[in-house]
Structure formats: structure tokens, C-alpha cells
Scaffold this motif. Structure first.
Motif, mmCIF file in Angstrom:
data_model
loop_
_atom_site.group_PDB
_atom_site.id
_atom_site.type_symbol
_atom_site.label_atom_id
_atom_site.label_comp_id
_atom_site.label_asym_id
_atom_site.label_seq_id
_atom_site.Cartn_x
_atom_site.Cartn_y
_atom_site.Cartn_z
ATOM 1 N N PRO A 190 31.374 -5.669 50.910
ATOM 2 C CA PRO A 190 30.678 -4.823 51.881
ATOM 3 C C PRO A 190 29.355 -5.419 52.354
ATOM 4 C CG PRO A 190 30.472 -3.922 49.672
ATOM 5 C CD PRO A 190 31.435 -5.073 49.575
ATOM 6 N N MET A 191 29.051 -5.159 53.624
ATOM 7 C CA MET A 191 27.725 -5.421 54.172
ATOM 8 C C MET A 191 26.872 -4.180 53.887
ATOM 9 S SD MET A 191 28.178 -8.379 55.644
ATOM 10 C CE MET A 191 26.716 -8.529 56.698
ATOM 11 N N GLN A 193 22.511 -2.497 53.226
ATOM 12 C CA GLN A 193 21.076 -2.640 52.973
ATOM 13 C C GLN A 193 20.811 -2.766 51.478
ATOM 14 O OE1 GLN A 193 18.276 0.198 54.516
ATOM 15 N NE2 GLN A 193 19.571 0.728 56.273
ATOM 16 N N ALA A 201 10.437 -4.062 52.246
ATOM 17 C CA ALA A 201 11.407 -3.589 53.241
ATOM 18 C C ALA A 201 12.799 -4.099 52.865
ATOM 19 C CB ALA A 201 11.024 -4.094 54.632
ATOM 20 N N PRO A 202 13.812 -3.316 53.147
ATOM 21 C CA PRO A 202 15.177 -3.747 52.803
ATOM 22 C C PRO A 202 15.665 -4.843 53.736
ATOM 23 C CG PRO A 202 15.254 -1.713 54.057
ATOM 24 C CD PRO A 202 13.791 -2.009 53.825
ATOM 25 N N VAL A 203 16.679 -5.564 53.297
ATOM 26 C CA VAL A 203 17.325 -6.551 54.143
ATOM 27 C C VAL A 203 18.794 -6.165 54.307
ATOM 28 C CG1 VAL A 203 15.787 -8.427 53.483
ATOM 29 C CG2 VAL A 203 17.891 -8.032 52.185
ATOM 30 N N TYR A 204 19.388 -6.629 55.399
ATOM 31 C CA TYR A 204 20.795 -6.371 55.700
ATOM 32 C C TYR A 204 21.592 -7.625 55.408
ATOM 33 C CZ TYR A 204 24.993 -5.620 58.505
ATOM 34 O OH TYR A 204 26.289 -5.484 58.916
ATOM 35 N N TRP A 256 19.319 0.836 45.954
ATOM 36 C CA TRP A 256 18.413 1.139 47.068
ATOM 37 C C TRP A 256 18.745 2.493 47.700
ATOM 38 C CZ3 TRP A 256 14.155 1.253 49.497
ATOM 39 C CH2 TRP A 256 14.042 1.314 50.896
ATOM 40 N N GLU A 257 20.027 2.858 47.781
ATOM 41 C CA GLU A 257 20.393 4.058 48.531
ATOM 42 C C GLU A 257 20.422 5.333 47.689
ATOM 43 O OE1 GLU A 257 24.422 3.880 50.089
ATOM 44 O OE2 GLU A 257 25.306 3.974 48.086
ATOM 45 N N MET A 258 20.535 5.234 46.362
ATOM 46 C CA MET A 258 21.005 6.397 45.613
ATOM 47 C C MET A 258 19.980 7.483 45.328
ATOM 48 S SD MET A 258 21.867 4.918 41.825
ATOM 49 C CE MET A 258 22.434 6.471 41.123
ATOM 50 N N LEU A 265 27.423 4.431 50.164
ATOM 51 C CA LEU A 265 28.104 3.212 50.642
ATOM 52 C C LEU A 265 28.411 2.249 49.493
ATOM 53 C CD1 LEU A 265 26.217 2.328 53.951
ATOM 54 C CD2 LEU A 265 28.154 3.862 53.602
ATOM 55 N N ALA A 441 31.586 -10.118 59.397
ATOM 56 C CA ALA A 441 30.411 -9.838 60.245
ATOM 57 C C ALA A 441 29.212 -10.674 59.880
ATOM 58 C CB ALA A 441 29.963 -8.399 60.193
ATOM 59 N N ASN B 165 13.498 5.081 50.767
ATOM 60 C CA ASN B 165 14.619 4.701 51.630
ATOM 61 C C ASN B 165 14.785 5.616 52.843
ATOM 62 O OD1 ASN B 165 15.492 6.937 50.205
ATOM 63 N ND2 ASN B 165 17.158 5.882 49.139
ATOM 64 N N TRP B 168 14.645 4.238 56.318
ATOM 65 C CA TRP B 168 15.511 3.069 56.525
ATOM 66 C C TRP B 168 16.996 3.432 56.603
ATOM 67 C CZ3 TRP B 168 13.348 -1.476 57.685
ATOM 68 C CH2 TRP B 168 12.017 -1.682 57.308
ATOM 69 N N ILE B 169 17.358 4.512 55.937
ATOM 70 C CA ILE B 169 18.774 4.855 55.756
ATOM 71 C C ILE B 169 19.027 6.285 56.212
ATOM 72 C CG2 ILE B 169 20.521 5.344 53.992
ATOM 73 C CD1 ILE B 169 19.370 3.209 52.235
ATOM 74 N N GLN B 229 33.664 -2.197 60.766
ATOM 75 C CA GLN B 229 32.483 -1.413 61.117
ATOM 76 C C GLN B 229 32.660 -0.745 62.480
ATOM 77 O OE1 GLN B 229 29.422 -4.430 61.162
ATOM 78 N NE2 GLN B 229 29.177 -4.384 58.922
ATOM 79 N N LEU B 300 16.658 -1.310 60.874
ATOM 80 C CA LEU B 300 17.413 -2.562 60.878
ATOM 81 C C LEU B 300 18.296 -2.604 62.129
ATOM 82 C CD1 LEU B 300 18.298 -2.713 57.074
ATOM 83 C CD2 LEU B 300 16.715 -4.204 58.309
ATOM 84 N N TYR B 302 21.343 -2.938 62.963
ATOM 85 C CA TYR B 302 22.594 -2.194 63.135
ATOM 86 C C TYR B 302 22.346 -0.720 63.394
ATOM 87 C CZ TYR B 302 22.627 -0.267 58.308
ATOM 88 O OH TYR B 302 22.346 0.431 57.156
ATOM 89 N N VAL B 358 29.158 0.822 57.933
ATOM 90 C CA VAL B 358 28.620 -0.549 57.909
ATOM 91 C C VAL B 358 29.186 -1.360 56.742
ATOM 92 C CG1 VAL B 358 26.524 -0.109 56.544
ATOM 93 C CG2 VAL B 358 26.506 -1.871 58.320
ATOM 94 N N GLY B 359 29.552 -0.682 55.667
ATOM 95 C CA GLY B 359 30.110 -1.379 54.512
ATOM 96 C C GLY B 359 31.628 -1.423 54.520
#
Lengths: 441, 441
Positions: A190-191, A193, A201-204, A256-258, A265, A441, B165, B168-169, B229, B300, B302, B358-359
């Protein structure tokens, strides 16, 4: 004497399907697990079958013959469709009737004309392809291994690895049903953040910390109406059976997301289950008392009773194997990463069901529970690579010279499970296999 | 000039269904939202219909007549079933074709013989009962209002109310599909575990802090394959339309259970949606630029593009009303608790879709997104009672002398929504109503 046992558990029983009793075979006559299959590459309709040795007994074909009657025939007819949901709704008496009827038909003392008719309904497993055994309406993932919680908690919150609710609640969250796949599932890395260490800052980018999770797949048989609890004492009547489940996890995305609402994701790109569902009845010889450490709190009344204490646990041996792309090319085969048992799980399956419905949530036939990652207390018993490598700090050496901190593209992860103990027939779960493809991607 | 507008948005257009243009009517000819219905108490099959004034235009009946052709007829035929999923899969060109054809048939200049035939397909809304408009495979609940996040975060983590987050999310978690219900849903106050303030051990009992959450119900029209995606620029082509959603929440259960994996039993006992789905096309006049506070991080890549900046937001006015059992008995009617607009939401619907996929997570037709609680920046704009009463500290006075810190048994919560602005037809969402019954022990 275990009151759950009957003649279908007799370790001396033999089938006229000779392969059923080959050394190491997962599918002797004492097992009889269900899957949904068709001949590979054919345009046949999918239908349910039962494993015996290296064969699948085609229940769609059997249902139109004259070898079954009564509740067993009702059950087989419900199996002549592309998902087991309808069979599940028929309940434990029908599940049992069909198991016992199939046992009689497959046993070496079956009348020759019956055995001959049944033989015509066998399809070699090597010629079959499988789909998800049930249409899963809702998928719930639990978090019920205290060793897993400790191993991961120590990485994230060293001072406070276990949340205070762990010993009170069979913790769970809702998962994604749309990306469930059966063994053989291949998915792209998966792609997403992630927040690199120390970054503001997060990266993609593609997930850099891809992991698996060793779990069991627990299938709800009969459901309950919204607003009605399933009490602990009746919980197992609602469970059809158990398979293997790999809860693929993107750790960098997850961490990062939880906060504050849980994984999303990081978990919803793929979840792989084994084709075979071993029934609760087949697992009866492997039941163990459910215990908790003496210093731990007494569960609330809705989560404890005598039956659960007596036999709430199940000793299912589990292993994780990794086959890298290089190992596949070399033909050196998969390497075992870990080995444990479901008997260590802090909460039992019955407790999961009772808790899930205590507030009135309805379960439907075919709903799926992930047991939560299964890690045992010892070294080499962890059910996720993040635990084995301590967050990627200590790489695992593979026998062919490679090493792994997390999963790499081309890696296949195999889960295997079985039950065995002296005086009982060994029964197996088959395999769940999934493969990581490069990110798109 | 808004490029999304066409003649179906013309505020001067009038229907021959006179009630469509009554003062305050939610369903003028510019709206044409979809629901699934049948005559109340009948054994008719459920099928889809479109609201016009105080009537439902029965698409099952219309589909067998001669008033439609081409893509519009294909669409109506797909609506002649008990869920909109099949219609959703046909995509935006068919959705548009059917809207435009219905607009022409219902307009006051329609040929009299056509209008007469269509009149025979009308059912009074007062004589209809509704079900869920779609079979929801997966339900995802977002968390995209910064004012809601701040209001609740200040109660839970005063020093750090917003997780890093949030900006960002478009944060989300998976919800429970099995307990979704349509307006009119009645559910029992959930039982469960909660940790009383200062206590060391949880107690079991009925939820003491029952809440609602004002949200929108966003329906996925066309899905995507796993691993693919949906880019931001195409995200809205996958959205069919929007209804109202009440994400009932048991706050005491939630705050005890939710670390570390998110809400579970606190949210899965009931979720109520409105019967009507307003299409994205009908909402075109109410689009607004999507903006973020200047000091906030640039999303970001996307998650940002020109089209989203230009028209990512939608000005949907929303209200929450409470009708207590006493108010019902007195006939004093519901009291308004709050009023806000969806235009304040931090993340847009297109951003939710792009992030969700995205993922590589697959979406299916009929999947449902909750927007997340919608709270605006001002006083009285909060979308949950926990925010209005500051965690139950400051009770709300109701007009009939009652007060509320949280919901009580017998309370009905009504959500209402509409769009209006000068020079455009006012269009409404109808209502979502749900009622709290006493706990079952």
C-alpha cells in the motif's frame, strides 16, 4: 471424559479414501472442514465441499444424489451454493447432522454402493480453486493476545505497554470486509502517509514497514437480532467454525493514523483467509480450560461462567512461514518464522461473542471475527514480524542468507495450523498464503 | 457561472405536482432524491422511488411504462428492486439521464398524456414506508470536523485536544453495517462496561451517557477494484449522493473501550439514516470553495487539487431536534438543540474518497461513509450533546421545563437538512428520526 466427544472423534476411525490417513494429512475423517470451490479454470458454479484426504467431497453433487436424508440432506442442499451463509443459518443441529452423515458415508465400513456413489462426488484438491467460504457482511478484528499486546505496546508505550482495559474487555474494532481474500491473494504494497522518526510532517510513499499478523478466522453461524444479547453460555452455538487469517498490517501508516480512532488504511488493503473452515465440533478433543493469571482481575459476570472456565480455550498449533522471491527462484522453500498455540489467548471465542453482542449489536450468519494476533509467551512465538524484530531493530536471518526487518516485495507469507495430542487424530487447517506485490503509483 | 449547473437547477422550473412548490417543501422538481419504499403495511415488494412534493414517484411502476427510453429507462429498471446498489453501479451518465428524464416528465410543460401516465405512478409519501436505500457492504465513519474534534478533544485531552494527524488525514475508522437502520429506528439503550470517574475497575450497566452525532450519509455509487486508487480529480464520479446520518454514541462505554484501537460497542448498537438520498447533481448550486486556515499545513498532493479548492465544500444547513417522551405526550413538539452547516467541515467528500482508496482499499456500490460529526465554530453549532453540555457539566434547558445532560429513555432525535440561497431553489433532505428505548438487561 470430554462430554463434547462422540464417535466422529474416534481416533481409530478410517476412511475408504486412503489419502485421508497418510502421514501428516490435514484432513482425516475426524476433521471434515468446509470450503467453497470449483474445478480450476472451469466455468462451473462455485459450491461448498468438505475435505477428505487429498480430495474435496462436492456437496452440490452429493445433494442431488440419494445418499443423504433428513437434516443432513437439508444441510447439503444449503451447501450447493457459492457461499456457506445459508448453511450457517440452519444451526448446530443441521451442522452436526451433516457431519455425522458424511462421516458414515466416508468411513471404511460404509456400504459399497454408497461409497461408490460418494466416490463419484470427489474432486482432487489439486484440481480445485477456492473462493471466500462465506459472504462476509461484517468483519471484526479482536486484540486478545496479551503477549502480542505487550510486545507491541513496549515498542509504542514502553512505560505503559498494556492499556488498562485489556484485562477487562476482549478489545476489538471493525475491519474492512471488501478486501478479504482467500489463500492465494496477491496484493500491492500500500501507498500512504507515514511520519518518519523525528519528522514534523508526514511523507507520502509506499509502506516501508509491511507486516503480517497470525490470526484465526472465526465464522459466525447463526446470528442474533439487534438489541438481543448472546449470553456467554450460548455463545458457541453461534460459532460455525474456524480458519486461518492473515491481517496484513502497514505499521508505519498505522502508527501515524491510529490516534484517536484506531487502525484504518493500515489494515484495509488486504486480509487473507484459508479456504477451509474447521468446525467447532471437529475441534472438541482439543478443548482446554480457560484460565487467567491469578493476579489479574476477575472478569465481569457476563464474561465468565463455568463452561468457559472448563473448556473455553482450544489448543490450535500455529506456524508462520516466509517464502521470499529469491527462495522461490532457488527452490529452497519457505522458512519458519514462528510457532505458537491459540491456547495462550487471553480471551476465549465465547467471550468474544458475548462481548460483541452485550450492547445489542446484531451478528449475521457469515460474519467474520479475526481472533487478534496470536503470540505466545516464549521466544519465537510472536505472531507478527514487528514483534520478532523488535520494531525492525533486530533483523531475522533467513536460511538462504537473506534477512528481514519487515516484509519485502515478492515475499509470500504462509500460515499453517493443526491440532494434535496423544490418543486423538491429528486434524489440520490447511494453509493461508498471501503474496506481496510491488507498490503501484 | 457554475459549470456544474444545468436546466434541472433552474429555480423558475415548476412541476405539475402542485405540492412540490409549497412553502418549505423539501422536494421541489430541482431536488428529485431517491429512496426505497412500499405502501405502509402492504406486502408489495420494496422498490426505489423519487420524491416530488408530498409524493413518491414509483420507479418500479414507471420502468414498465413507455415514458422512458435509453439510459433513463436502464436506470429506472435498475431501480425496480429493493436496494439502489444496481442503479449505483450504472454510473454518473445513467444517474444524470434518469434525473433529466424525470425532470422533463414532472415539469409543468410535460405533454398531458405523459404527465397523466406518470401521475398513475405517484404514491403519497404519507402512505409509504421506507427501508435502507442500499445494501451497505462496508460502512466507514469519518472524523472531519475540526470544531467537533476540538470540542471533544478538550474534554478528553485538555492539554492536547487535536491529534497531530488531524490536519493531514481525513481520519476514519470502520463502522458496523449490521445495525444501520432507516429513519424511524428504535433501539434499546446499550448495556456495557464503563469506568466510573476515579474508579479502578469498570462496572457493567446501561449506558449513562448516551449521545447522538449529526452526520451526513455519503453513498458510494461506482466502486473501484482492490489495489486501484481513486484520484481526487475523479473522486466525485464515485459518489451517488447524500443523506442524513445519526451516529448514536455511548460515551461512557466509548471512553473506557477505545484505547488503543478505537470505538467499538460504543457505536455499533444503532446508526440511523434518512430514507432520501439527494444526488450530487442536485447539490451543484450549493458548492463552495474548499479552504483551510492559512496557518494549517498544505495537504499532501493526493489530497489537494484545483477543482477541490474551487468547489470541494457544500453548504448544507443542518439541525438537530430533540423530542422527549414528555413533549410527545404534551404535544409540545420537538425542541431545536443546534444548527450548523456542512460547509465548515475540514475535509471534503472528494478528499475522503481519495484518502480511503490511496492504499488500495476497494469501495463497492452502496458502501456508506459517515461524514463524521458536523459541528460549526459558533455556540449552538455542535453536532453532539456531549459538546453542547461540556461533557454533561452544563445541562441544556428544554422549552417544556425538562433538562438534558445526555439522552434519556423515550427521547427521539431528529436530524434535518436543506440547502438554500438567493436565486436558487431550496432543496431538502427530509428527516432522520430515531428513538431511545429503555435498556434490556
Amino acid at each position: 471424559m470430554n462430554a463434547m466427544l462422540n464417535h466422529t472423534h474416534d481416533p481409530a476411525a478410517r476412511s475408504w479414501v486412503a489419502s485421508a490417513h497418510a502421514e501428516g494429512c490435514d484432513f482425516p475423517i475426524q476433521n471434515l472442514p468446509y470450503a467453497v470451490f470449483r474445478r480450476t479454470g472451469s466455468r462451473e458454479p462455485y459450491r461448498a465441499g468438505v475435505a477428505i484426504g487429498d480430495q474435496v467431497l462436492d456437496l452440490g453433487a452429493l445433494a442431488v444424489g440419494r445418499q443423504l436424508e433428513g437434516a443432513a440432506l437439508d444441510g447439503a442442499r444449503a451447501c450447493a451454493t457459492s457461499a456457506l451463509n445459508e448453511f450457517f443459518t440452519l444451526g448446530p443441529s443441521v451442522w452436526r447432522a451433516l457431519r455425522h452423515a458424511l462421516f458414515a458415508l466416508l468411513k471404511d465400513d460404509a456400504a459399497p454402493e454408497l461409497a461408490e456413489a460418494v466416490r463419484g462426488c470427489l474432486v482432487p484438491q489439486a484440481e480445485a480453486e477456492f473462493k471466500l467460504p462465506a459472504n462476509v457482511g461484517d468483519y471484526t478484528d479482536f486484540y486478545t493476545s496479551i503477549d502480542h499486546a505487550l510486545n507491541v505496546g513496549r515498542l509504542l508505550r514502553p512505560e505503559d505497554p498494556i492499556t488498562p482495559n485489556f484485562q477487562w474487555i476482549p478489545i476489538a474494532y471493525h475491519g474492512r470486509a471488501s478486501t478479504l481474500g482467500v489463500s492465494g491473494q496477491r496484493f500491492h504494497r500500500p501507498m500512504g502517509q507515514a511520519l518518519p522518526p523525528g519528522a514534523k510532517a508526514p511523507v507520502y510513499g509506499p509502506c516501508a514497514r509491511l507486516d503480517y499478523e497470525l490470526e484465526l478466522a472465526i465464522y459466525i453461524g447463526k446470528g442474533n437480532a439487534a438489541g438481543e444479547q448472546i449470553p456467554l453460555a450460548k455463545a458457541e452455538q453461534h460459532i460455525f467454525g474456524i480458519g486461518l487469517l492473515n491481517d496484513w498490517s502497514a505499521r508505519d501508516i498505522q502508527f501515524w493514523e491510529m490516534a484517536p480512532l484506531g487502525p484504518f488504511l493500515a489494515k484495509n488493503f488486504a486480509t487473507t483467509v484459508s479456504p477451509w473452515i474447521v468446525t467447532l465440533e471437529a475441534l472438541a478433543p482439543y478443548r482446554l480450560p480457560w484460565t487467567r493469571p491469578a493476579q489479574d482481575p476477575q472478569p465481569l459476570a457476563y464474561l465468565e461462567d463455568e463452561a468457559n472456565r472448563a473448556a473455553g480455550a482450544i489448543d490450535i498449533r500455529l506456524e508462520v512461514w516466509l517464502e521470499s522471491e529469491k527462495a522461490r527462484a532457488e527452490g529452497s522453500g519457505p522458512a519458519r518464522l514462528s510457532s505458537t498455540s491459540f491456547k495462550h489467548q487471553y480471551w476465549s471465542i465465547a467471550q468474544m461473542v458475548a462481548h460483541h453482542t452485550v450492547g445489542g449489536c446484531s451478528l449475521n450468519a457469515g460474519d467474520l471475527f479475526g481472533s487478534g494476533t496470536i503470540s505466545g509467551p516464549g521466544p519465537g512465538e510472536a505472531g507478527a514480524i514487528i514483534e520478532l524484530t523488535r520494531g525492525g531493530q533486530k533483523p531475522i536471518a533467513l536460511p538462504n542468507g537473506e534477512e528481514r526487518r519487515f516484509l519485502e516485495d515478492g515475499d509470500a507469507v504462509l500460515l499453517r495450523g493443526w491440532c494434535e495430542k496423544p490418543g486423538h487424530a491429528r486434524i489440520g487447517f490447511g494453509e493461508s498464503r498471501g503474496t506481496v506485490l510491488a507498490a503501484r503509483a
